[in-house]
Write a protein that holds these residues in place. Sequence first.
Motif, PDB file in Angstrom:
ATOM      1  N   GLY A  36       4.175  35.526  56.893  1.00 44.56           N
ATOM      2  CA  GLY A  36       3.015  34.684  56.773  1.00 44.56           C
ATOM      3  C   GLY A  36       3.576  33.298  57.548  1.00 44.56           C
ATOM      4  N   GLY A  37       4.653  33.174  58.053  1.00 44.44           N
ATOM      5  CA  GLY A  37       5.137  31.915  58.731  1.00 44.44           C
ATOM      6  C   GLY A  37       4.506  31.598  60.068  1.00 44.44           C
ATOM      7  N   GLN A  38       4.335  30.285  60.205  1.00 45.08           N
ATOM      8  CA  GLN A  38       3.553  29.887  61.238  1.00 45.08           C
ATOM      9  C   GLN A  38       4.397  30.027  62.806  1.00 45.08           C
ATOM     10  N   THR A  39       5.709  29.940  62.408  1.00 43.74           N
ATOM     11  CA  THR A  39       6.827  29.740  63.640  1.00 43.74           C
ATOM     12  C   THR A  39       7.643  31.379  63.568  1.00 43.74           C
ATOM     13  N   ILE A  40       7.655  31.879  64.613  1.00 43.86           N
ATOM     14  CA  ILE A  40       8.345  33.041  64.699  1.00 43.86           C
ATOM     15  C   ILE A  40       9.356  33.271  66.084  1.00 43.86           C
ATOM     16  N   GLY A  41      10.161  33.817  65.981  1.00 43.28           N
ATOM     17  CA  GLY A  41      11.302  33.829  67.089  1.00 43.28           C
ATOM     18  C   GLY A  41      11.033  35.224  68.043  1.00 43.28           C
ATOM     19  N   LEU A  42      10.818  34.904  69.409  1.00 43.53           N
ATOM     20  CA  LEU A  42      10.889  35.762  70.253  1.00 43.53           C
ATOM     21  C   LEU A  42      12.210  36.184  71.017  1.00 43.53           C
ATOM     22  N   VAL A  43      12.685  37.449  71.301  1.00 39.40           N
ATOM     23  CA  VAL A  43      13.983  37.379  72.002  1.00 39.40           C
ATOM     24  C   VAL A  43      13.556  37.412  73.513  1.00 39.40           C
ATOM     25  N   ILE A  44      14.088  36.493  74.225  1.00 43.33           N
ATOM     26  CA  ILE A  44      13.840  36.417  75.648  1.00 43.33           C
ATOM     27  C   ILE A  44      15.147  36.867  76.568  1.00 43.33           C
ATOM     28  N   GLU A  45      16.207  37.046  75.928  1.00 41.69           N
ATOM     29  CA  GLU A  45      17.561  37.424  76.595  1.00 41.69           C
ATOM     30  C   GLU A  45      18.488  38.149  75.733  1.00 41.69           C
ATOM     31  N   THR A  46      18.940  39.019  76.123  1.00 42.78           N
ATOM     32  CA  THR A  46      19.988  39.907  75.291  1.00 42.78           C
ATOM     33  C   THR A  46      21.105  40.535  76.092  1.00 42.78           C
ATOM     34  N   GLN A  47      22.195  40.742  75.561  1.00 41.02           N
ATOM     35  CA  GLN A  47      23.397  41.245  76.283  1.00 41.02           C
ATOM     36  C   GLN A  47      24.696  41.881  75.275  1.00 41.02           C
ATOM     37  N   CYS A  48      25.128  42.940  75.565  1.00 43.30           N
ATOM     38  CA  CYS A  48      26.005  43.526  74.753  1.00 43.30           C
ATOM     39  C   CYS A  48      27.335  44.102  75.557  1.00 43.30           C
ATOM     40  N   ASN A  49      28.592  43.848  74.877  1.00 46.04           N
ATOM     41  CA  ASN A  49      29.720  44.635  75.390  1.00 46.04           C
ATOM     42  C   ASN A  49      30.139  45.511  74.525  1.00 46.04           C
ATOM     43  N   TYR A  50      30.348  46.595  74.879  1.00 49.84           N
ATOM     44  CA  TYR A  50      31.005  47.580  73.744  1.00 49.84           C
ATOM     45  C   TYR A  50      32.545  47.937  74.290  1.00 49.84           C
ATOM     46  N   PHE A  51      33.177  48.193  73.040  1.00 52.52           N
ATOM     47  CA  PHE A  51      34.682  48.164  73.049  1.00 52.52           C
ATOM     48  C   PHE A  51      35.198  49.411  72.277  1.00 52.52           C
ATOM     49  N   ALA A  52      34.375  49.820  71.205  1.00 49.06           N
ATOM     50  CA  ALA A  52      34.478  51.029  70.581  1.00 49.06           C
ATOM     51  C   ALA A  52      33.496  51.475  69.988  1.00 49.06           C
ATOM     52  N   PRO A  53      33.530  52.744  69.764  1.00 51.39           N
ATOM     53  CA  PRO A  53      32.210  53.534  69.303  1.00 51.39           C
ATOM     54  C   PRO A  53      31.952  53.565  67.886  1.00 51.39           C
ATOM     55  N   LEU A  54      30.877  53.367  67.162  1.00 46.35           N
ATOM     56  CA  LEU A  54      30.422  53.263  66.002  1.00 46.35           C
ATOM     57  C   LEU A  54      29.708  54.508  65.400  1.00 46.35           C
ATOM     58  N   ALA A  55      29.851  55.242  64.510  1.00 46.99           N
ATOM     59  CA  ALA A  55      29.204  56.588  64.284  1.00 46.99           C
ATOM     60  C   ALA A  55      28.676  56.310  62.811  1.00 46.99           C
ATOM     61  N   HIS A  96      16.486  33.719  71.123  1.00 47.00           N
ATOM     62  CA  HIS A  96      15.183  33.516  70.425  1.00 47.00           C
ATOM     63  C   HIS A  96      14.577  32.120  71.078  1.00 47.00           C
ATOM     64  N   VAL A  97      13.259  32.187  71.344  1.00 49.94           N
ATOM     65  CA  VAL A  97      12.448  31.099  71.580  1.00 49.94           C
ATOM     66  C   VAL A  97      11.501  31.243  70.524  1.00 49.94           C
ATOM     67  N   TYR A  98      11.411  30.066  69.808  1.00 52.95           N
ATOM     68  CA  TYR A  98      10.541  29.942  68.645  1.00 52.95           C
ATOM     69  C   TYR A  98       9.257  29.391  68.922  1.00 52.95           C
ATOM     70  N   VAL A  99       8.078  30.227  68.487  1.00 52.73           N
ATOM     71  CA  VAL A  99       6.735  29.940  68.930  1.00 52.73           C
ATOM     72  C   VAL A  99       5.746  29.942  67.878  1.00 52.73           C
ATOM     73  N   ASP A 100       4.676  29.264  68.150  1.00 53.46           N
ATOM     74  CA  ASP A 100       3.495  29.563  67.221  1.00 53.46           C
ATOM     75  C   ASP A 100       3.143  30.796  66.916  1.00 53.46           C
ATOM     76  N   ARG A 101       3.025  31.423  65.931  1.00 57.61           N
ATOM     77  CA  ARG A 101       2.682  32.922  65.769  1.00 57.61           C
ATOM     78  C   ARG A 101       1.246  33.075  66.699  1.00 57.61           C
ATOM     79  N   ALA A 102       0.129  32.311  66.358  1.00 61.28           N
ATOM     80  CA  ALA A 102      -1.159  32.498  66.878  1.00 61.28           C
ATOM     81  C   ALA A 102      -1.088  32.446  68.441  1.00 61.28           C
ATOM     82  N   THR A 103      -0.583  31.110  68.653  1.00 60.66           N
ATOM     83  CA  THR A 103      -0.432  30.696  70.413  1.00 60.66           C
ATOM     84  C   THR A 103       0.268  31.390  71.331  1.00 60.66           C
ATOM     85  N   ARG A 104       1.694  31.811  70.618  1.00 68.57           N
ATOM     86  CA  ARG A 104       2.483  32.407  71.210  1.00 68.57           C
ATOM     87  C   ARG A 104       3.458  31.217  72.147  1.00 68.57           C
TER      88      ARG A 104
END
Length: 122
Positions: A36-55, A96-104
């Motif tokens: 119900g919040g008026q402000t939401i976060g949209l992911v605009i960039e992401t990156q990951c480095n892997y060092f060991a497996p997880l299972a 995250h870029v935080y945006v208005d839920r309705a207008t983005r």
Amino acid sequence: MDNDVYGHVNNVVYYSWFDTAVNAHLIEQGALDIHGGQTIGLVIETQCNYFAPLAFPQVVDAGIRVAHIGSSSVRYELGLFAAGEPLSAASGHFVHVYVDRATRRPVPLPQRLREVLQALQP
């Protein structure tokens, strides 16, 4: 999520863990209302480095810190650890870029969100 054909959790799942760790923390701290919040976060960039497996069924712990707070954006840095392990199995970041839920359209970070983010800065 279950293991892939190589016997470990697929690399795309790590991004889901990043998002879940951040959003869970923000929700728990009363800084984000995903329904119900008026402000939401949209992911605009992401990156990951892997060092060991997880299972599966390993327990995975996530560490979060905030590297940068802008007027409407935040850069999170994360580490994923097999429970009890001192070294991360993966590390990365997302923005995250935080945006208005309705207008983005970008909006200034709400005060409560800014307070919670500042507590995560080194």
